[in-house]
Design an enzyme around this catalytic site. Structure first.
Site, mmCIF file in Angstrom:
data_model
loop_
_atom_site.group_PDB
_atom_site.id
_atom_site.type_symbol
_atom_site.label_atom_id
_atom_site.label_comp_id
_atom_site.label_asym_id
_atom_site.label_seq_id
_atom_site.Cartn_x
_atom_site.Cartn_y
_atom_site.Cartn_z
ATOM 1 N N ARG A 282 11.751 -0.226 8.000
ATOM 2 C CA ARG A 282 12.285 -0.515 9.324
ATOM 3 C C ARG A 282 13.808 -0.426 9.256
ATOM 4 O O ARG A 282 14.424 -0.768 8.249
ATOM 5 C CB ARG A 282 11.857 -1.909 9.809
ATOM 6 C CG ARG A 282 10.427 -1.985 10.299
ATOM 7 C CD ARG A 282 10.263 -1.233 11.625
ATOM 8 N NE ARG A 282 8.944 -1.409 12.207
ATOM 9 C CZ ARG A 282 7.936 -0.564 12.058
ATOM 10 N NH1 ARG A 282 8.092 0.520 11.303
ATOM 11 N NH2 ARG A 282 6.782 -0.787 12.643
ATOM 12 N N HIS B 294 11.572 8.756 13.073
ATOM 13 C CA HIS B 294 10.450 7.840 12.863
ATOM 14 C C HIS B 294 9.128 8.617 12.830
ATOM 15 O O HIS B 294 8.212 8.384 13.628
ATOM 16 C CB HIS B 294 10.419 6.767 13.964
ATOM 17 C CG HIS B 294 9.761 5.499 13.517
ATOM 18 N ND1 HIS B 294 10.171 4.264 13.946
ATOM 19 C CD2 HIS B 294 8.706 5.264 12.686
ATOM 20 C CE1 HIS B 294 9.399 3.326 13.402
ATOM 21 N NE2 HIS B 294 8.509 3.917 12.635
ATOM 22 N N GLU C 206 17.514 2.123 16.947
ATOM 23 C CA GLU C 206 16.677 3.320 16.930
ATOM 24 C C GLU C 206 16.351 3.718 18.372
ATOM 25 O O GLU C 206 15.728 2.918 19.093
ATOM 26 C CB GLU C 206 15.391 3.038 16.164
ATOM 27 C CG GLU C 206 14.522 4.267 15.945
ATOM 28 C CD GLU C 206 13.316 3.961 15.085
ATOM 29 O OE1 GLU C 206 13.429 4.075 13.852
ATOM 30 O OE2 GLU C 206 12.276 3.580 15.668
ATOM 31 N N ARG D 83 0.821 -1.209 0.000
ATOM 32 C CA ARG D 83 0.000 0.000 0.000
ATOM 33 C C ARG D 83 0.859 1.264 0.000
ATOM 34 O O ARG D 83 0.570 2.226 -0.727
ATOM 35 C CB ARG D 83 -0.938 -0.013 1.211
ATOM 36 C CG ARG D 83 -2.046 -1.068 1.136
ATOM 37 C CD ARG D 83 -2.963 -0.981 2.332
ATOM 38 N NE ARG D 83 -2.244 -1.202 3.564
ATOM 39 C CZ ARG D 83 -2.124 -2.392 4.153
ATOM 40 N NH1 ARG D 83 -2.686 -3.455 3.603
ATOM 41 N NH2 ARG D 83 -1.456 -2.513 5.275
#
Length: 323
Positions: free
Chosen positions: A234, A282, A263, A153
């Site tokens: 990711r 993020h 992260e 998507r």
């Protein structure tokens, strides 16, 4: 839920967004992430907000668990197979954040190509004393070739935005999508062909065993020296040390990262000192409208599971195979 019964007990990591807290107020009893059940069956649900790990060992400590609900789409921090094996449904928030994440992917692409962060710092500095037409030249975006790894998507939304920049779009996906090719004029390409032909490569793949470390030294070496890598998937999809070496050594021109591994990166990490890197914390889905809808869907999933109803947005077992 029956108002006369005790509220279901839900372990959640926090601090939770005020919107989430408002939606849950009076409907569940929230327990801290570190809470240990006083006795078996006393924890009814798990709500993951900031990607804490839900693994086999945690599920073992929570017998009688009814549901795991995730705030977001990516569920690589949850052992979905282990939960489903126990009959515990897992919910996420697909669809609602696709547009916002695609917007950020293109923002990072443009910022890295046109050196916006570097230019902003320079324009504010004492060093900017006169206009120089030959200074800080960037890369052309319109009319260039975009390669998208992962045509789900979000990948499709990125492709639609690229058409407005008159870009030729290649994509690589586990399964070709002829309907998208026909609708948007895309072309499916092999992994290596996409890397070698693209001026910009955008990563839109989920984190799986097959995609972990997908972009390492060899993949980076296949890219053009003038190419830009953008990651909105990711962090572990990219090998951090290899990307640092590639940006320092000129293997690729620049990168735009919304996610990293680890992260956040340790303060003082080499990537943070590079001018040819644009990095955000993020922020893929970080708009008021999107985050509100994520809160609503994740709470709907949680409450449905607690009531033993089908989840509106359940996570299915991951499909095997290459990215």
């Amino acid at each position: 839920m029956d108002a006369q019964r005790p509220l279901p007990r839900v372990i959640a990591d926090g601090p939770l967004d005020p919107t989430v807290l408002g939606l849950l107020d009076g409907r569940v009893e929230l327990l801290p992430w570190e809470a240990e059940p006083a006795e078996p069956g006393t924890v009814d649900g798990v709500y993951t907000y900031g990607h804490p790990t839900v693994d086999d060992a945690m599920l073992d400590r929570l017998p009688g668990l009814l549901v795991v609900s995730n705030y977001g789409v990516g569920v690589d921090h949850i052992d979905v197979a282990a939960a489903l094996d126990r009959g515990i449904p897992v919910g996420n928030t697909p669809g609602v954040l696709d547009g916002a994440t695609a917007d950020l992917a293109f923002a990072l692409l443009l910022a890295a190509a046109r050196r916006l962060a570097e230019g902003d710092r320079y324009a504010r500095s004492d060093g900017f004393t006169r206009y120089d037409p030959g200074h800080m030249l960037g890369l052309e975006v319109h009319g260039s070739t975009l390669g998208i790894l992962g045509m789900g998507r979000i990948g499709e939304k990125v492709a639609r935005r690229a058409l407005g920049f008159e870009m030729d779009v290649l994509y690589h996906n586990r399964n070709p999508r002829p309907e998208v090719e026909s609708a948007l004029g895309l072309r499916h390409a092999g992994f290596e062909e996409l890397l070698s032909r693209s001026d910009f490569v955008v990563l839109c793949v989920p984190l799986t065993d097959q995609t972990r470390g997908l972009i390492g030294a060899r993949a980076l070496s296949l890219m053009k020296p003038s190419a830009v890598l953008v990651n909105v998937s990711r962090g572990p999809v990219v090998v951090t040390d290899d990307l640092l070496a590639a940006l320092r050594g000129g293997t690729i021109a620049a990168a735009g990262l919304d996610v990293t591994d680890p992260e956040p990166l340790p303060r003082g990490h080499g990537l943070l000192g590079l001018d040819n890197l644009v990095i955000t914390p993020h922020l893929g889905s970080a708009t008021d409208r999107t985050r509100r809808r994520m809160a609503e869907i994740s709470v709907e999933n949680l409450l449905a599971g607690l009531d033993r109803r089908p989840l509106p947005s359940p996570v299915l077992p991951p499909a095997p195979g290459p990215p």
